[in-house]
Design a protein around this motif. Structure first.
Motif, PDB file in Angstrom:
ATOM      1  N   THR A 107     -29.601  32.935  14.113  1.00 28.96           N
ATOM      2  CA  THR A 107     -28.219  32.502  13.912  1.00 28.96           C
ATOM      3  C   THR A 107     -27.975  31.173  14.613  1.00 28.96           C
ATOM      4  OG1 THR A 107     -27.424  33.634  15.898  1.00 28.96           O
ATOM      5  CG2 THR A 107     -27.436  34.889  13.845  1.00 28.96           C
ATOM      6  N   ASN A 108     -26.933  30.514  14.165  1.00 28.43           N
ATOM      7  CA  ASN A 108     -26.465  29.316  14.858  1.00 28.43           C
ATOM      8  C   ASN A 108     -25.183  29.618  15.614  1.00 28.43           C
ATOM      9  OD1 ASN A 108     -28.421  27.317  14.331  1.00 28.43           O
ATOM     10  ND2 ASN A 108     -27.738  27.220  12.199  1.00 28.43           N
ATOM     11  N   TYR A 109     -25.047  30.855  16.008  1.00 26.09           N
ATOM     12  CA  TYR A 109     -23.909  31.272  16.826  1.00 26.09           C
ATOM     13  C   TYR A 109     -24.386  32.378  17.739  1.00 26.09           C
ATOM     14  CZ  TYR A 109     -23.843  34.752  13.079  1.00 26.09           C
ATOM     15  OH  TYR A 109     -24.188  35.711  12.176  1.00 26.09           O
ATOM     16  N   CYS A 110     -23.595  32.677  18.753  1.00 27.79           N
ATOM     17  CA  CYS A 110     -23.965  33.732  19.695  1.00 27.79           C
ATOM     18  C   CYS A 110     -23.007  34.901  19.557  1.00 27.79           C
ATOM     19  CB  CYS A 110     -23.960  33.201  21.134  1.00 27.79           C
ATOM     20  SG  CYS A 110     -22.359  32.531  21.654  1.00 27.79           S
ATOM     21  N   GLY A 111     -23.384  36.026  20.116  1.00 26.37           N
ATOM     22  CA  GLY A 111     -22.540  37.208  20.026  1.00 26.37           C
ATOM     23  C   GLY A 111     -22.885  38.049  18.819  1.00 26.37           C
ATOM     24  N   ALA A 112     -21.929  38.870  18.385  1.00 26.40           N
ATOM     25  CA  ALA A 112     -22.167  39.803  17.284  1.00 26.40           C
ATOM     26  C   ALA A 112     -21.939  39.178  15.920  1.00 26.40           C
ATOM     27  CB  ALA A 112     -21.270  41.027  17.442  1.00 26.40           C
ATOM     28  N   CYS A 113     -21.258  38.001  15.862  1.00 25.55           N
ATOM     29  CA  CYS A 113     -20.858  37.451  14.579  1.00 25.55           C
ATOM     30  C   CYS A 113     -20.465  36.005  14.756  1.00 25.55           C
ATOM     31  CB  CYS A 113     -19.685  38.260  13.996  1.00 25.55           C
ATOM     32  SG  CYS A 113     -18.321  38.476  15.179  1.00 25.55           S
ATOM     33  N   ILE A 134     -13.796  37.111  16.469  1.00 24.67           N
ATOM     34  CA  ILE A 134     -13.003  36.266  17.357  1.00 24.67           C
ATOM     35  C   ILE A 134     -13.823  35.885  18.570  1.00 24.67           C
ATOM     36  CG2 ILE A 134     -10.864  37.386  16.602  1.00 24.67           C
ATOM     37  CD1 ILE A 134     -10.841  38.838  19.295  1.00 24.67           C
ATOM     38  N   ASP A 135     -13.316  34.922  19.308  1.00 28.01           N
ATOM     39  CA  ASP A 135     -13.966  34.448  20.533  1.00 28.01           C
ATOM     40  C   ASP A 135     -13.831  35.519  21.610  1.00 28.01           C
ATOM     41  OD1 ASP A 135     -14.709  33.102  22.888  1.00 28.01           O
ATOM     42  OD2 ASP A 135     -14.020  31.181  22.091  1.00 28.01           O
ATOM     43  N   GLY A 177     -19.017  35.285  19.486  1.00 24.38           N
ATOM     44  CA  GLY A 177     -18.200  36.098  18.591  1.00 24.38           C
ATOM     45  C   GLY A 177     -18.264  37.581  18.895  1.00 24.38           C
ATOM     46  N   THR A 178     -17.126  38.260  18.728  1.00 24.94           N
ATOM     47  CA  THR A 178     -17.077  39.714  18.829  1.00 24.94           C
ATOM     48  C   THR A 178     -16.225  40.248  17.685  1.00 24.94           C
ATOM     49  OG1 THR A 178     -16.529  41.595  20.265  1.00 24.94           O
ATOM     50  CG2 THR A 178     -15.072  39.703  20.369  1.00 24.94           C
ATOM     51  N   LEU A 179     -16.640  41.375  17.083  1.00 25.44           N
ATOM     52  CA  LEU A 179     -15.933  41.950  15.944  1.00 25.44           C
ATOM     53  C   LEU A 179     -14.764  42.807  16.402  1.00 25.44           C
ATOM     54  CD1 LEU A 179     -18.752  43.019  13.458  1.00 25.44           C
ATOM     55  CD2 LEU A 179     -16.949  41.363  13.035  1.00 25.44           C
ATOM     56  N   ASN A 211      -5.271  42.403  19.281  1.00 20.53           N
ATOM     57  CA  ASN A 211      -6.649  42.102  18.906  1.00 20.53           C
ATOM     58  C   ASN A 211      -7.275  41.003  19.759  1.00 20.53           C
ATOM     59  OD1 ASN A 211      -6.522  44.002  16.860  1.00 20.53           O
ATOM     60  ND2 ASN A 211      -5.826  42.524  15.367  1.00 20.53           N
ATOM     61  N   LEU A 212      -6.960  41.032  21.036  1.00 26.37           N
ATOM     62  CA  LEU A 212      -7.639  40.245  22.057  1.00 26.37           C
ATOM     63  C   LEU A 212      -7.303  38.765  22.092  1.00 26.37           C
ATOM     64  CD1 LEU A 212     -11.231  41.747  21.849  1.00 26.37           C
ATOM     65  CD2 LEU A 212      -9.333  42.497  23.241  1.00 26.37           C
ATOM     66  N   ILE A 213      -6.645  38.195  21.095  1.00 25.56           N
ATOM     67  CA  ILE A 213      -6.464  36.746  21.099  1.00 25.56           C
ATOM     68  C   ILE A 213      -5.175  36.375  20.382  1.00 25.56           C
ATOM     69  CG2 ILE A 213      -7.702  36.280  18.942  1.00 25.56           C
ATOM     70  CD1 ILE A 213      -8.946  33.856  20.351  1.00 25.56           C
TER      71      ILE A 213
END
Length: 730
Positions: free
Chosen positions: A85-91, A107-108, A114-116, A441-443
């Motif tokens: 991936t070109n991103y980190c986290g779950a998504c 989301i961040d 990313g986190t779902l 939703n966290l953000i």
């Protein structure tokens, strides 16, 4: 549970030269038959000439320029980067997906990865999560998302998802992604075996040793599996304590200088160094500080327990929630340090004492700060503690909910606002701080946006989280309305309830950025609007609109609120014959009649439109005459609005003799009915619009409206005209 180790290797290319014929062989003839002797054998688990990999790759996704993910090896011994991936986290942040029949948004997580987070449960509306180029959404139909029994790990290897065949309506079937396993601490999803497996945390290096925090045990770096090292504890003998230096530790009984004093590393204990029966110098606790009253061990002016939290730099650090503290005499325990001059920090109470607490919060975490008894207080939350620093939140009162919109350490200041008289219990304070669940939703969905820069909402319904600062702060989102659609907006607090902060304004702007609707509530009530609240909201043209929220005043601070936004699909049940020209005269479905048998309703249709006209002449028309709409099916509707234009004309006769224009509604073809409107005997010579909420009758399959002109006079002459009859429901 299986176990595997994570290895990071470098790729070395080694050129080797040797004589294949053995010692003493002098034959230098080139054997052309050996041309392919050095060909690699893909699949033997050994990377050979010409192979990028064979089995588990020695390189990683990062080695190939990706930001993360899992590098795999194909059956042809080439790199498979499909899980890189070109991103980190779950998504990937901003990209939605369907999982467990829920709409998920990425989301961040506060660190840029990313986190779902589930934003909508399609099951609640008996729908199915579908996804297209615009993103995931709930719909009436279920579409295959995958092949049955396919499995995949999330890119952060925290969860395992499986494709399962589910029943839809008992007859149809659909393949959707569902969560099969959430890997626990110390495990992660293995992309090869597609199972949650134990992982090597690689806590230490071979040969290292250290001490536990309390010094009772040695920590020795031990190889748990091949190449995987973790700490294991080894108790120190009785009467000794672990002492560590760089990468090594020993159990020693002389751990301090007799007669010296210290504060324990956690600040809870006052300790003195004494010689025990084994002639060892060890630390002995002489006082335990009362953490419930914010007592901690301080080394100045003398080592001992004293109040913490008197200044920003000496703030009391809260280790866990819930947290409770009781101060018997607030003013005697603390002093005045800050005046809080920044405008976001509200009124500063000159000379008033304050105490300071620090707390680490995650992005989106909500806390409740509440004075349960004692003096009145002002509560402030600062990201950076200081007199001129801005406040993330402020409340001149005894209760504050605060949501952290970024992860990190926050300082909570509690300032005394009422002095009272006397000392002791009358000047005490009991305070609790607890963590609260929320619906945001966290953000925050939109941060200080304008009409021009607002993002568009694609899926409905949606929870829109926002934060408003004092003054003219405006948070906006774009909404698209189709033919016959109007917005329904309801504000809540972040906990999904109706305990709103108050002072929220809702503003709706048309595609030309002109304000077309404003709803304000300045009490603690929640602000809301829907089509039934305004004639204009019922007649919006299709297009892109902007919904904004404002604090409405310069004093109100709304740190975190929640709005539910959905679109109402309006249905015009009766739009003929009275909505324009070109209608059939007499229009189909309408019924007219009178108690005298004389037809008193007449239809008029011309280029200006269609209307119905009723008249009376004395003395022959005493009685009533009616005009009734076709039956309307309002099944499945919860709101309904009746709109029409009317005018009446009454002349002559004594006051005692009357003529009435009235409107009735029925759900059983007028075996029973309810009066909606009645006009006394006066003249309304101009067309006058009428707007009546008939939501009480929504949901019925047979709703009829009747316009009745009643004459009880032998001397009066009059008329009753009706046009543009329309019932809109949703």
């Amino acid at each position: 549970m299986k176990s595997f180790a994570l290895f990071f290797s470098s790729l070395f290319l080694i050129a080797c030269s040797f004589d294949a014929s053995g010692p003493g062989n002098t034959n230098t003839t080139n054997n052309s038959n050996n041309t392919n002797n050095n060909n690699a054998s893909c699949g033997n688990g050994v990377r050979e000439n010409g192979e990028a990999c064979d089995g588990t790759p020695s390189l990683t996704c990062s080695s190939l320029g990706f930001s993360g993910g899992t590098l795999q090896c194909t059956l042809e011994c080439t790199f498979d980067t499909s899980l890189c991936t070109n991103y980190c986290g779950a998504c990937e942040i901003g990209v939605g997906s369907c999982l467990d029949n829920q709409v998920h948004q990425c989301i961040d997580d506060g660190s840029g990865c990313g986190t779902l987070v589930a934003s909508q449960d399609c099951t609640e509306t008996s729908q199915w999560c579908n996804i297209n180029t615009a993103g995931p959404f709930c719909s009436e139909n279920c579409t295959d998302q995958c092949e049955v029994d396919d499995k995949k790990c999330t890119t952060d290897l925290a969860e395992l998802h499986v494709c399962q065949r589910i029943s839809v309506n008992g007859t149809d079937y659909c393949n959707i992604w569902q969560t099969e396993d959430v890997c626990t601490t110390g495990t992660q999803c293995n992309p090869q075996s597609l199972e949650c497996e134990e992982i090597c945390l690689q806590e230490c290096s071979n040969g290292e040793s250290s001490c536990t925090e309390d010094g009772s045990n040695r920590l020795i770096c031990t190889e748990i599996t091949q190449g995987c090292f973790e700490w294991t504890e080894s108790p120190c003998p009785t009467g000794t304590q672990c002492i560590s230096s760089t990468s090594t530790s020993v159990c020693d009984c002389n751990i301090c200088e007799p007669g010296t004093m210290q504060c324990s590393t956690n600040g809870l204990l006052v300790q003195t160094c004494v010689e025990n029966e084994q002639s060892c110098a060890v630390w002995e606790t002489v006082e335990t500080c009362d953490i419930s009253s914010m007592q901690l061990c301080h080394e100045t002016p003398a080592i001992g327990c004293s109040f913490a939290g008197n200044t920003c730099t000496d703030s009391f650090n809260i280790q866990s929630l819930p947290f409770s503290v009781t101060i018997s005499d607030f003013a005697a325990s603390f002093t005045n340090q800050l005046s809080f001059t920044h405008e976001s920090c509200g009124v500063s109470f000159g000379g008033a004492t304050e105490m300071f607490l620090t707390l680490n919060l995650l992005q989106g975490q909500t806390i409740k700060i509440e004075r349960t008894s004692g003096i009145n207080i002002a509560i402030r939350v600062q990201k950076v503690c200081g007199e001129t620093e801005p406040c993330s939140d402020y409340k001149n009162g005894n209760l504050l909910y605060f949501t952290a919109f970024e992860s990190g350490e926050y300082t909570i200041s509690i300032e005394k606002t009422s002095n009272g008289t006397g000392t002791g219990s009358g000047q005490g304070l009991s305070l609790t701080i607890s963590s609260q669940s929320n619906s945001c939703n966290l953000i925050e969905s939109e941060i200080n946006n304008t009409i021009q820069t607002s993002d568009n909402i694609i899926n409905y319904p949606v929870n829109w989280c926002h934060r408003l600062s004092p003054g003219d702060d405006l948070d906006c989102v774009g909404i698209s309305l189709g033919n016959g659609e109007s917005p329904v907006v309801e504000t809540h607090d972040v906990f999904g309830g109706d305990n709103c902060t108050g002072g929220i304004e809702l503003q709706l702007y048309d595609p030309y950025e002109s304000l077309i609707f404003l709803e304000s509530v300045y009490s603690q009530e929640c602000t809301s609007f829907e089509p039934a609240d305004s004639y204009d909201l019922l007649h919006l043209t299709p297009g892109d609109y902007t919904l904004c929220m404002s604090s409405g005043t310069t004093e109100v601070v709304i740190p975190s609120s929640l709005a539910s936004i959905r679109k109402a699909q309006l249905t015009t049940e009766v739009n003929a014959p009275m909505t324009g020209s070109g209608q059939t005269c007499i229009p189909p479905g309408w019924d007219t009649g009178s108690s005298t048998g004389i037809e008193n309703w007449k239809w008029f249709c011309d280029a200006t439109g269609t209307f119905a006209h009723s008249y009376t002449n004395y003395p022959t028309d005493i009685g009533n005459t009616w005009l009734t709409t076709p039956p309307m099916n309002l099944s499945g509707k919860t709101r309904a609005i009746l709109m029409f234009d009317m005018k009446s004309y009454i002349i002559g006769g004594p006051v005692a003799e009357t003529t009435w224009a009235s409107v009735y509604i029925s759900t059983d073809n007028f075996n029973s009915s309810k009066e909606l409107l009645i006009r006394p005997p006066n003249s309304v010579i101009n067309w006058t619009p009428q707007y009546i909420d008939i939501s009480a009758w929504a949901g019925n399959p047979d709703v009829r409206i009747s316009f009745i002109f009643e004459d009880t006079s032998t001397l009066l002459t009059g008329s009753f005209d009706v046009r543009n009859v329309e019932v809109i429901s949703y």
